[in-house]
Design a protein around this motif. Sequence first.
Motif, short mmCIF file in Angstrom:
data_model
loop_
_atom_site.label_atom_id
_atom_site.label_comp_id
_atom_site.label_asym_id
_atom_site.label_seq_id
_atom_site.Cartn_x
_atom_site.Cartn_y
_atom_site.Cartn_z
N ARG A 1 0.82 -1.21 0.00
CA ARG A 1 0.00 0.00 0.00
C ARG A 1 0.86 1.26 0.00
O ARG A 1 0.34 2.37 0.03
N GLN A 2 2.17 1.06 -0.01
CA GLN A 2 3.09 2.20 0.01
C GLN A 2 3.98 2.28 -1.22
O GLN A 2 4.50 3.34 -1.55
N VAL A 3 4.21 1.13 -1.86
CA VAL A 3 5.19 1.06 -2.94
C VAL A 3 4.56 0.45 -4.18
O VAL A 3 3.81 -0.53 -4.10
N ASP A 4 4.90 1.03 -5.31
CA ASP A 4 4.37 0.56 -6.59
C ASP A 4 4.70 -0.91 -6.82
O ASP A 4 5.81 -1.37 -6.54
N SER A 5 3.75 -1.66 -7.35
CA SER A 5 3.91 -3.10 -7.55
C SER A 5 5.11 -3.43 -8.44
O SER A 5 5.85 -4.39 -8.18
N ASP A 6 5.30 -2.65 -9.49
CA ASP A 6 6.40 -2.95 -10.41
C ASP A 6 7.75 -2.81 -9.70
O ASP A 6 8.68 -3.58 -9.97
N TRP A 7 7.85 -1.82 -8.81
CA TRP A 7 9.11 -1.64 -8.08
C TRP A 7 9.36 -2.84 -7.18
O TRP A 7 10.48 -3.37 -7.12
N ILE A 8 8.35 -3.28 -6.46
CA ILE A 8 8.50 -4.43 -5.57
C ILE A 8 8.96 -5.66 -6.36
O ILE A 8 9.89 -6.37 -5.97
N LYS A 9 8.31 -5.90 -7.49
CA LYS A 9 8.64 -7.08 -8.29
C LYS A 9 10.07 -7.00 -8.84
O LYS A 9 10.80 -7.99 -8.82
N SER A 10 10.47 -5.84 -9.29
CA SER A 10 11.81 -5.72 -9.84
C SER A 10 12.86 -5.87 -8.75
O SER A 10 13.95 -6.41 -8.99
N PHE A 11 12.55 -5.40 -7.55
CA PHE A 11 13.49 -5.54 -6.44
C PHE A 11 13.64 -7.00 -6.04
O PHE A 11 14.74 -7.49 -5.77
N ILE A 12 12.54 -7.73 -5.99
CA ILE A 12 12.59 -9.15 -5.66
C ILE A 12 13.43 -9.90 -6.68
O ILE A 12 14.25 -10.75 -6.32
N LYS A 13 13.27 -9.57 -7.95
CA LYS A 13 13.99 -10.28 -9.00
C LYS A 13 15.49 -10.05 -8.92
O LYS A 13 16.29 -10.97 -9.10
N ASN A 14 15.90 -8.80 -8.65
CA ASN A 14 17.34 -8.50 -8.63
C ASN A 14 17.61 -7.29 -7.74
O ASN A 14 17.81 -6.17 -8.23
N PRO A 15 17.65 -7.49 -6.42
CA PRO A 15 17.87 -6.35 -5.51
C PRO A 15 19.23 -5.70 -5.69
O PRO A 15 19.34 -4.48 -5.57
N GLN A 16 20.26 -6.48 -5.97
CA GLN A 16 21.59 -5.88 -6.10
C GLN A 16 21.65 -4.92 -7.28
O GLN A 16 22.29 -3.86 -7.22
N GLU A 17 20.96 -5.26 -8.37
CA GLU A 17 20.93 -4.38 -9.53
C GLU A 17 20.27 -3.05 -9.17
O GLU A 17 20.74 -1.98 -9.59
N LYS A 18 19.21 -3.10 -8.38
CA LYS A 18 18.53 -1.87 -7.95
C LYS A 18 19.44 -1.03 -7.07
O LYS A 18 19.54 0.19 -7.23
N ILE A 19 20.11 -1.71 -6.12
CA ILE A 19 20.96 -0.98 -5.18
C ILE A 19 22.16 -0.37 -5.89
O ILE A 19 22.43 0.83 -5.77
N ASP A 20 22.87 -1.20 -6.63
CA ASP A 20 24.07 -0.71 -7.31
C ASP A 20 23.75 0.27 -8.42
O ASP A 20 24.60 1.08 -8.82
N GLY A 21 22.51 0.21 -8.93
CA GLY A 21 22.10 1.12 -9.98
C GLY A 21 21.72 2.50 -9.49
O GLY A 21 21.39 3.39 -10.29
N GLY A 22 21.70 2.67 -8.15
CA GLY A 22 21.47 4.00 -7.60
C GLY A 22 20.04 4.31 -7.24
O GLY A 22 19.72 5.45 -6.89
N ASP A 23 19.14 3.32 -7.29
CA ASP A 23 17.76 3.56 -6.89
C ASP A 23 17.73 4.01 -5.43
O ASP A 23 18.27 3.33 -4.54
N GLU A 24 17.11 5.15 -5.14
CA GLU A 24 17.18 5.75 -3.81
C GLU A 24 16.55 4.87 -2.75
O GLU A 24 17.08 4.73 -1.64
N ARG A 25 15.40 4.31 -3.05
CA ARG A 25 14.73 3.44 -2.06
C ARG A 25 15.58 2.20 -1.78
O ARG A 25 15.74 1.78 -0.64
N ALA A 26 16.11 1.61 -2.83
CA ALA A 26 16.96 0.42 -2.67
C ALA A 26 18.22 0.76 -1.88
O ALA A 26 18.67 -0.01 -1.02
N LYS A 27 18.82 1.90 -2.17
CA LYS A 27 20.02 2.32 -1.46
C LYS A 27 19.73 2.52 0.03
O LYS A 27 20.55 2.19 0.88
N GLN A 28 18.54 3.05 0.34
CA GLN A 28 18.19 3.25 1.75
C GLN A 28 18.02 1.92 2.47
O GLN A 28 18.42 1.76 3.63
#
Length: 560
Positions: free
Chosen positions: A69-96
């Motif tokens: 109820r707080q985060v877009d579904s597509d973001w959640i799914k992409s993070f589950i699939k490859n969290p390191q890519e999100k983090i290393d790619g500079g996504d602010e939420r992932a970095k936090q």
Amino acid sequence: MKNLKYLFAAGSLLFAFSCTSDELKEIGSDISTDVEQIDAGKVLFEQNCSTCHNFNQSAIGPNLSGLSRQVDSDWIKSFIKNPQEKIDGGDERAKQLYADYKVYMPAFPTLSEENLNDLLSYLHTYERIPVAEASDLDALEDPIPDTIPSSGMSLELEYFAQVPPSDEKSPLAKITKMECEPVSGRLFVQDQHGIMYEIRDAQPHEFFNLKSYFPDFVSKPGLATGFGSYAFHPEFTKNGLMYTSHTEKPGDKKKDFDYADSIKVTMEWVITEWKTDNPEAEVFSGTNRELMRIDVVTQIHGVQELAFNPNSKPGDEDYGLLYIGIGDGGAAESGFAFLADHQGSKIWSSILRIDPSGTNSKNGKYGIPSSNPFAGKPGKLGEVYAYGFRNPNRVFWDPNGRLLASEIGHHNVEELNLIEPGKFYGWPIREGTFVINPYGNMSALYPLPSDDASLGATYPLIQFDHDEGNAIIAGYFPNSGPFKGKFLFGDVPSGKVFISDLNEEKPKIQELGIRFEGKETNLREVCGNGRVDLKFGQDCTGQVYVLTKADGKIYKIVNQ
């Protein structure tokens, strides 16, 4: 260490962002509420996510209640699939997320779009958004403010062997223990997916296929399921006896240790004795018998260690006695802290000591040594040698003959404990040298009370917090070189390696560098993965090895 006063609020902010109430209504509107999808998502969550996440409080990872109820579904799914890519790619939420939890979440690239939608449907059934509780505001802001300094020294590593992959995704080979048979000197390593290898001439040769013996064997998913540990009897070369622990799916087999049927059983841990037809054979053949079967609430914190005292000799009181490390099975953080808080009356959260050749146990399949601290005491469990552990994942002896155990902590503190018979080591009402409330927010720690001595808890020999590492892994004592007699250990996810002189009155921890192929580096770079899954091994010459589950490789420490 992170500011624990506002951990719950921060946990929700990891996912939240500024938005109006209308926008909040839109988030999650694409998620199906179909009952079948919810049920399918629950199964997926329990299999893949429950080790690190729940909907009551933050643990290894954040509390997920209200996430959809707080985060877009597509973001959640992409993070589950490859969290390191999100983090290393500079996504602010992932970095936090990474900044607060300091560990890369495992990737799940094999989950299909349908699987991810089912997961979201299940997550969406939890509406509550976590907020800070009043009691949290009294929590310690920084329980361990000190940081671990560099030692100025490095481990020099040399590639040694590659274990065959047992999975298509990291960790490619779930190698967790590498030790030798003490008389012959043969070197073995086991993969949690059910195979045990002998290392000969730096090559792995399949010695024993445990999973082929048990139709209900299960090693997926989870960080601590499958083939848990092994130990050779000190007279293996004569009697051919070895011992293993493994997990099976719940069934109708008789359990030796269970609990009320209103509490879920996720796994059954089984301790087995094996008798090989020929102790010198390169491939195992022989018979087995079950010693004990134990129910656990979740897939975490099971029987990850079996060991015999390597210093005992025939005629010694400890000779031929099997030590078994068993955690709380995730009971405390699942709301069943009483299974762990038992004062020596239950099997969970304990280090056990049994005589495999005896018969005076309740099931008649092993013996309870009369020298055990609770043997014959009313209301106590005679098998228990020490208790009060969340996850005693390694049990071992130092060069002075002292028994030690590493303890993977909950949200804040990692421990190394000096084990003495009958002692209480704190869990689930202590984490390290701090108070934890297993009936409230377990992410918060509090100072010890003035009357703490009355509790009778034994506190760690050394401890560090999650600013330094998330899961302690031990650990060996090199018998030569610059690290001779020092304790080498590390952090499972990050691959950081530490050293400590346990003979000091107050042992200090220092970090070691890594040198590989002529340059200073780190294990994340060496194995090419943000999550290293570090382990250690040692052969009968005293040579220590570094194991990286992420790629299934073994490295020799050449400057020990």
